[in-house]
Each structure stands twice: as structure tokens, then as C-alpha cells.
Motif scaffolding. Structure first.
Motif, mmCIF file in Angstrom:
data_model
loop_
_atom_site.group_PDB
_atom_site.id
_atom_site.type_symbol
_atom_site.label_atom_id
_atom_site.label_comp_id
_atom_site.label_asym_id
_atom_site.label_seq_id
_atom_site.Cartn_x
_atom_site.Cartn_y
_atom_site.Cartn_z
ATOM 1 N N TYR A 45 0.833 -1.204 0.000
ATOM 2 C CA TYR A 45 0.000 0.000 0.000
ATOM 3 C C TYR A 45 0.868 1.255 0.000
ATOM 4 O O TYR A 45 0.643 2.186 -0.784
ATOM 5 N N GLY A 94 2.725 1.712 -3.303
ATOM 6 C CA GLY A 94 1.770 2.155 -4.314
ATOM 7 C C GLY A 94 1.386 3.612 -4.145
ATOM 8 O O GLY A 94 1.300 4.366 -5.104
ATOM 9 N N SER A 95 1.178 4.018 -2.891
ATOM 10 C CA SER A 95 0.770 5.400 -2.608
ATOM 11 C C SER A 95 1.885 6.387 -2.898
ATOM 12 O O SER A 95 1.633 7.506 -3.332
ATOM 13 N N ARG A 111 0.958 6.506 -7.630
ATOM 14 C CA ARG A 111 -0.348 7.054 -7.279
ATOM 15 C C ARG A 111 -1.079 7.702 -8.443
ATOM 16 O O ARG A 111 -2.284 7.861 -8.419
ATOM 17 N N ARG A 160 -3.147 0.364 -10.668
ATOM 18 C CA ARG A 160 -2.359 0.560 -9.438
ATOM 19 C C ARG A 160 -2.287 -0.757 -8.656
ATOM 20 O O ARG A 160 -2.917 -0.906 -7.604
ATOM 21 N N HIS A 176 -0.976 -0.457 -4.835
ATOM 22 C CA HIS A 176 -1.909 0.266 -3.957
ATOM 23 C C HIS A 176 -3.196 -0.533 -3.738
ATOM 24 O O HIS A 176 -3.673 -0.688 -2.614
ATOM 25 N N SER A 177 -3.745 -1.080 -4.836
ATOM 26 C CA SER A 177 -5.027 -1.794 -4.752
ATOM 27 C C SER A 177 -4.891 -3.047 -3.890
ATOM 28 O O SER A 177 -5.705 -3.299 -2.995
ATOM 29 N N THR A 210 -4.299 -2.196 -0.195
ATOM 30 C CA THR A 210 -5.504 -1.718 0.485
ATOM 31 C C THR A 210 -6.448 -2.873 0.795
ATOM 32 O O THR A 210 -6.870 -3.069 1.948
ATOM 33 N N SER A 213 6.681 8.674 4.183
ATOM 34 C CA SER A 213 5.345 9.236 3.927
ATOM 35 C C SER A 213 5.144 10.517 4.731
ATOM 36 O O SER A 213 4.608 11.508 4.229
ATOM 37 N N ASN A 232 -1.396 8.233 4.481
ATOM 38 C CA ASN A 232 -0.891 6.863 4.335
ATOM 39 C C ASN A 232 -0.793 6.139 5.671
ATOM 40 O O ASN A 232 -0.752 4.913 5.734
#
Lengths: 456, 198
Positions: A246, A249-250, A254, A262, A265-266, A269, A325, A333
Motif C-alpha cells: 500500500y 503504491g501510494s 499514485r 495501481r 496500492h489496490s 488496500t 510518507s 498513508n
């Protein structure tokens, strides 16, 4: 800005110039700023797909032709025929490298054909000599003979098949009672290729397919390669793994507009939220920790160090990305990124409670209740924050996602409950309190929005 | 050297390796088949109701299991490692494990594996057959009877620890002969069914 949006903007510029909204000079400056966008060459893509399909079908067709009268052929002839697809495909690759190196269609088609021909040759020879079935060593040999093609021929399909192949190998190795730790060095063999493709263009089709394949294979293989000597460690490993996906990806992927573009990220999550739901139940927390270490013969204690190594590396990388982050001012995040901390906290709490008897009325009962409540409130918080963030950033997907998270939580707590929440009155009161909380929040937001509108 | 030739040179090396691996499989097997000692091993099909999976017969050997290893030698076995089976021949002419060694012995031996689950891995677990003849051979297996292990056996050639199956026998007949006889029977049945020519 994504390629799609830039292309849309370029399409609008002539209209804006003709209507006098912007000058031609401003239009040129916008063009210069975003640069030239190469449109997808669908012609080349079609050639490539046809070349790959052609290579695969010819390879399989040759095998089927041989199978027709296979037993009637003598062993020497069968041996020669086993090599034929391999020799033909190698010849085609040499031809491609000499004359058609610039054509992705030729490179992909011939390399894929060769990869299948390697498997066919080994399988046909095994069949000719009735060599005992050892799928594990067959897969490993096949993958090791194929991976150099990725770099020599600069191809993508072989890299995807390789990832799937080494994941299958890990599964078979572990199922046969061996250790699949070799999966990690095998994966590293593809690392330079993946890095190169992501650096070239992280949103290209190649990068997206590669990203999804890496993510899905890792999700499967991480669990397979764990020796599981220390029960429950998988919870920390997978929590950290999904948090890491995650965060990566973020931070770096992004800008892709669609969820399908993505993968990190997907998956991160969805994986984190699914883990959170799972951990609201008792069964993952039962008989975990160092007092329940497994000593049966089928568990290899030396290999357990790999489990600890993977756990530490994942936690360390997650911490690094969390700090990054914060430094990059992407504090949003933290909500999903900090989930491993909850899992680790719960694991340490439960593990330190010495109790041979796993009755809920025992001393670990209050600890389990605490973990259960914390996990539920965490999921509720993630859902609420998703909704609020979706409203703030005007993203419907976030709003819907947050609503779905809360709806699923409500459904699970209503239907699938355990022990302390089986009491209908307790559940009823909790539902009423939370529902009242939402209504009060609704009233507060309504008045804030009304005040905002009246100021405008 | 011109950089454009580097991929070509690299691929040539890779191609040689890709050819050497299957070639070495052939070399080891051919060496056993042409110069190896012949042995007969009793077999039985593993699953009587589904003998043929795909294109091969799944076999279980008699005389090459854990219980066939002499008791005082079993302590030599280490899980997840190989050992060398010294071969003996019984009064009926079938091979079995006479003893085991962890070093390569002077006499005929078969390299075998004792896996991590504490099972002696079967070195001859399959015999390939064409899909269309498999039902005919399955019928022959059924007629031979599942419990009569003397009725079914394989001949193998063993050399330097490598064993290769030469033939599968059912009721003492090579399976190739059974296939031929069954094919001839089928042809003559087809002839009988044809209407007489006018």
C-alpha cells in the motif's frame, strides 16, 4: 497529470484558442510544458499478440502431432523429435537477434515459443525413458533455463511466465515437504528487469502487467515459503506485506487514474482490510506465540530463521516507508500503513499470556476482547476516514469504498459473532450507540456545510 | 567487439546449456539401457479404479519399499537424503533391496531417495502409454487381477545407480504385444460387423 488527461487537454487547446480564451502562444507553452505524448501504437501491439499466440500454438501443435503415432516410433526417432521444437525455436531466436531485433513482435513470439519448447523437450524425453515424475525439479530446471531469455531478448511474456513458474515451484516444493526458500533468490533474478521497466514508464501496460503478476505471486509465495515453526507469525508477515504494498503504491504509483492500473496500492488496500476483518475473530489468535512453537519432524527449525528474516525485513521496510510518507507530507498513508503495529501489539499481548487452557473465561479473555474491540474500531475508523477523504478530494471511489467497509463490518458483526458479543442485548446497544454517533455526525456536518454555503 | 553481438553470444551459450540438459538425461538413460544389468520388479497399479492418469500407468513397486530394507540398516537412513540400494534377486527372479549403503558400492546399486516424510521414493512410478491404447491395457490389467502381483511386473536396466524401465509385463506378456493383439481383435471385430459386399 496522467497521459489520458494530458491528451484530453491537448484536444481542448485548439477550441480554447479559437474562442479567444487563451492565445496561441499560451497554447504552445502548455504543449512545451507537458511535452510530446506518444499515443499507443495499436498496430504494433496487435502484431505482438499475434506473434505470441502463433508461437504458443505452433509449439503445442507440434507436440500434438508427435503424440499421434508416438508409440509406433522407435526410441531414437522419438529422441530426435523431442529436440526438434527446441532446435527450431532456438534458430528462430537467433534469426530474430540478427535480423529482427527491433521488432517486439518477433522477440516476444520467438522467446515464448522457445520457453515452451524447453518444457516440451524435457517432458518428451521424460516420457520416452519413463523417467519418474518430479514436477519440482522439472519446474526449477525449466525456469532457470528460461530466465536468461528475459534479458537477452528483452521480452515481457517470458518474465510473467517465469514469475508464475517459480511460484508454482515453491508450492510444489513445500507440498513435498521440502523448503521453498530458493523462491527469494529466484525472484531476485527478475529484479533488475522489473526495476528497469518501472523506471522507463511505471504506468505502461508492461509495467502494469508486471506489477500485478509480481504482487499476486508474492501474495501466494510469501505464505508458501514460511516454515511456520512459530505459530501466528503469518499475521505479522502479511500485515506488514500488505502495508508495504500500500505504501509503495501510494508513494510511487499514485498517478494512475484507474484502480486496475495501481496493482501495489489496490492489493495493499484490499489485503490490509481483509486481514483486519480476519483478525477481529478469535481463531487467528489461538495457540500462537513462542509457547506454542512446533517441534514435529515436518518443521525444519533451521528454515525458521527465514521466517524471522522475512518478518524483520518487512517490518523494517514498512517503518522506512512510513517515515518517508510523513516527510513527503502524505500523512493519510499512516491509517493503513500503521496496521502492522496493531497486529504486532496484539501478537505480543496474546503470546505473553501463559495458558494451556484456551477457554475464553481464562486470563487471556480480556486480552482477546481488547484486540477484538481495537480491530473493530480500526476498521470503522478506516471506513469513516475513507468517506471523509473521498468528500474532501471529490473522489467517488473513496467514498464508496469507505461505505462498503463500514457496511461489511456491520454485516459481519450482525451475523458472524463470537463469545462475548453473542449477547443480543450487548450487540443491540452497541449498534444503537454507533448508529446514534453517525446521526450526530450527520447533523454536525450538515450545519458546517450550511454555514459554508451561507458565507459564499 | 561490436556491442550488438553480445546478446547473440550470450544466447549461443544459453542455447548450448538448454541442449545439454535434456541431452544429459538421454545419455544417462541410454547408458543404462544399453550397458545396464536387467532386473525384473513386481509392480501393482496404485489406484485400481483410476490406473491411467493422463498418458501413463502409475505403479507401486514390490521389494523397494521401506519395509523391504533390512531392519538393522534402516538406522542409516536420513530424511531428505539419498542412499544406495544394493540389489538381490529372489527365487522367482524378481529384484528387491538386499541392503543399503550411504557410499557408492562396488556392485550393482540403485540410487534412491528417503524423503522428508520418511518415505522411500519409488524410482519407477510411471509407464507412459498412448491415450488411445490406455483403455485396452486397463482392461488387460483388470483381467490380470489386482492382487496377483506376479502377473504384473516391469523389466528395468540399471547402471551406475540409474534405472530405466524397458517394458511393462501383464500376465507375463509385454504390454506392446497385448496392445497389438487387442488391436488385431478390434480389427477383426470391425470386419465381422461390415455388411457383406454384393
Amino acid at each position: 497529470m496522467s497521459k489520458k488527461n494530458i491528451l484530453w487537454l491537448y484536444g481542448e487547446l485548439p477550441k480554447l484558442v479559437s474562442k479567444g480564451v487563451i492565445t496561441a502562444d499560451v497554447s504552445n507553452k502548455i504543449h512545451d510544458y507537458y511535452g510530446k505524448i506518444e499515443k499507443k501504437d495499436f498496430g504494433n501491439m496487435l502484431l505482438m499478440i499475434f506473434a505470441i499466440m502463433g508461437g504458443v500454438l505452433i509449439g503445442l501443435g507440434i507436440i500434438l502431432l508427435f503424440a499421434f503415432n508416438w508409440n509406433d516410433l522407435g526410441r531414437p526417432l522419438r529422441t530426435i523429435l523431442s529436440f526438434l521444437p527446441l532446435l527450431i525455436s532456438q534458430g528462430l531466436v537467433i534469426f530474430t537477434l540478427l535480423k529482427k531485433r527491433e521488432s517486439p513482435a518477433w522477440r516476444e513470439g520467438t522467446a515464448t515459443f522457445l520457453m515452451l519448447a524447453i518444457a516440451a523437450a524435457i517432458a518428451l524425453i521424460g516420457q520416452t525413458y519413463n523417467i519418474p515424475g518430479d514436477l519440482e525439479s522439472f519446474l526449477l530446471t525449466w525456469m532457470l533455463l528460461s530466465i536468461p531469455l528475459v534479458y537477452i531478448c528483452d521480452v515481457n511474456i517470458v518474465s510473467l511466465l517465469y514469475l508464475i513458474g517459480i511460484t508454482c515451484w515453491a508450492g510444489y516444493a513445500q507440498a513435498e515437504g521440502r523448503q521453498a526458500a530458493l523462491f527469494w533468490p529466484l525472484l531476485l533474478l527478475l529484479f533488475p528487469r522489473a526495476l528497469l521497466k518501472f523506471k522507463e514508464n511505471r504506468y505502461s501496460n508492461t509495467s502494469i502487467y508486471l506489477g500485478w503478476t509480481i504482487v499476486l505471486c508474492l501474495t501466494v509465495a510469501t505464505g508458501i515459503t514460511l516454515e511456520k515453526v512459530l505459530p501466528g507469525l503469518w499475521m505479522i508477515v502479511y500485515s506488514s506485506f500488505f502495508a508495504l504494498l500500500y505504501l509503495a503504491g501510494s508513494l510511487w504509483f499514485r498517478e494512475a487514474p484507474a484502480i486496475i492500473q495501481r496493482p501495489f496500492h489496490s492489493t495493499g488496500t484490499v489485503g490490509t482490510i481483509v486481514m483486519a476483518y480476519l483478525l477481529t475473530y478469535n481463531w487467528p489468535w489461538e495457540e500462537i506465540g513462542w509457547y506454542n512453537i512446533r517441534y514435529e519432524d515436518r518443521f525444519h527449525h533451521t528454515a525458521a530463521y527465514l521466517d524471522y528474516g522475512i518478518t524483520l525485513v518487512l517490518i523494517l521496510l514498512t517503518v522506512i516507508l512510513l517515515i518517508y510518507s510523513v516527510l513527503k507530507n502524505k500523512k493519510i498513508n499512516l491509517f493503513l500503513g500503521l496496521f502492522p503495529a496493531l497486529t504486532i501489539g496484539g501478537y505480543l499481548l496474546i503470546s505473553t499470556f501463559l495458558d494451556d487452557n484456551w477457554e475464553i473465561s481464562g486470563s487471556e479473555g480480556p486480552v482477546l476482547l481488547t484486540i477484538h474491540l481495537v480491530m473493530n474500531f480500526y476498521i470503522l475508523a478506516v471506513g469513516v476516514i475513507s468517506i471523509l477523504w473521498g468528500v474532501k478530494t471529490r473522489k467517488i471511489a473513496l467514498l464508496n469504498g469507505g461505505s462498503l467497509i463500514i457496511a461489511l463490518l456491520i454485516a459481519l458483526r450482525f451475523v458472524f459473532v463470537e463469545s462475548f458479543f453473542e449477547n443480543l442485548i450487548v450487540r443491540g446497544l452497541i449498534f444503537i450507540l454507533i448508529g446514534a454517533g453517525f446521526l450526530i455526525a450527520n447533523l454536525i456536518f450538515s450545519s458546517i456545510l450550511k454555514k459554508g454555503e451561507s458565507h459564499e | 567487439m561490436n556491442k550488438q553481438y553480445i546478446p547473440l553470444i550470450a544466447f549461443t551459450i544459453l542455447a548450448i546449456i538448454q541442449l545439454v540438459i535434456p541431452a544429459s538425461m538421454i545419455f544417462r538413460s541410454e547408458k543404462a539401457l544399453t550397458t545396464g544389468q536387467s532386473y525384473l520388479i513386481r509392480v501393482r497399479p496404485v489406484d485400481p479404479y483410476d490406473v491411467f492418469r493422463g498418458r501413463y500407468v502409475t505403479l507401486a513397486n514390490e521389494g523397494f519399499n521401506y519395509r523391504d530394507i533390512p531392519e538393522d540398516s534402516r538406522s542409516l537412513l536420513k530424511e531428505g537424503s539419498h542412499f544406495y540400494a544394493l540389489l538381490g534377486v529372489d527365487e522367482e527372479g524378481f529384484a528387491y533391496i538386499r541392503d543399503i549403503s550411504l557410499d557408492i558400492p562396488e556392485e550393482d546399486y540403485l540410487k534412491m531417495e528417503y524423503n522428508l516424510d520418511g518415505v522411500v521414493v519409488n524410482p519407477f512410478d510411471r509407464f507412459y502409454l498412448q491415450q488411445d491404447v490406455a483403455p485396452k491395457v486397463e482392461k488387460a490389467f483388470n483381467e490380470a487381477g489386482w492382487n496377483k502381483t506376479e502377473a504384473t511386473y516391469i523389466s528395468v536396466r540399471i547402471k551406475d545407480g540409474v534405472g530405466v524401465i524397458e517394458e511393462l509385463f501383464i500376465l507375463g506378456m509385454p504390454v506392446e504385444e497385448i496392445i497389438r493383439e487387442l488391436s488385431d481383435e478390434a480389427k477383426s471385430d470391425d470386419e465381422k460387423l461390415k455388411p457383406p459386399s454384393e
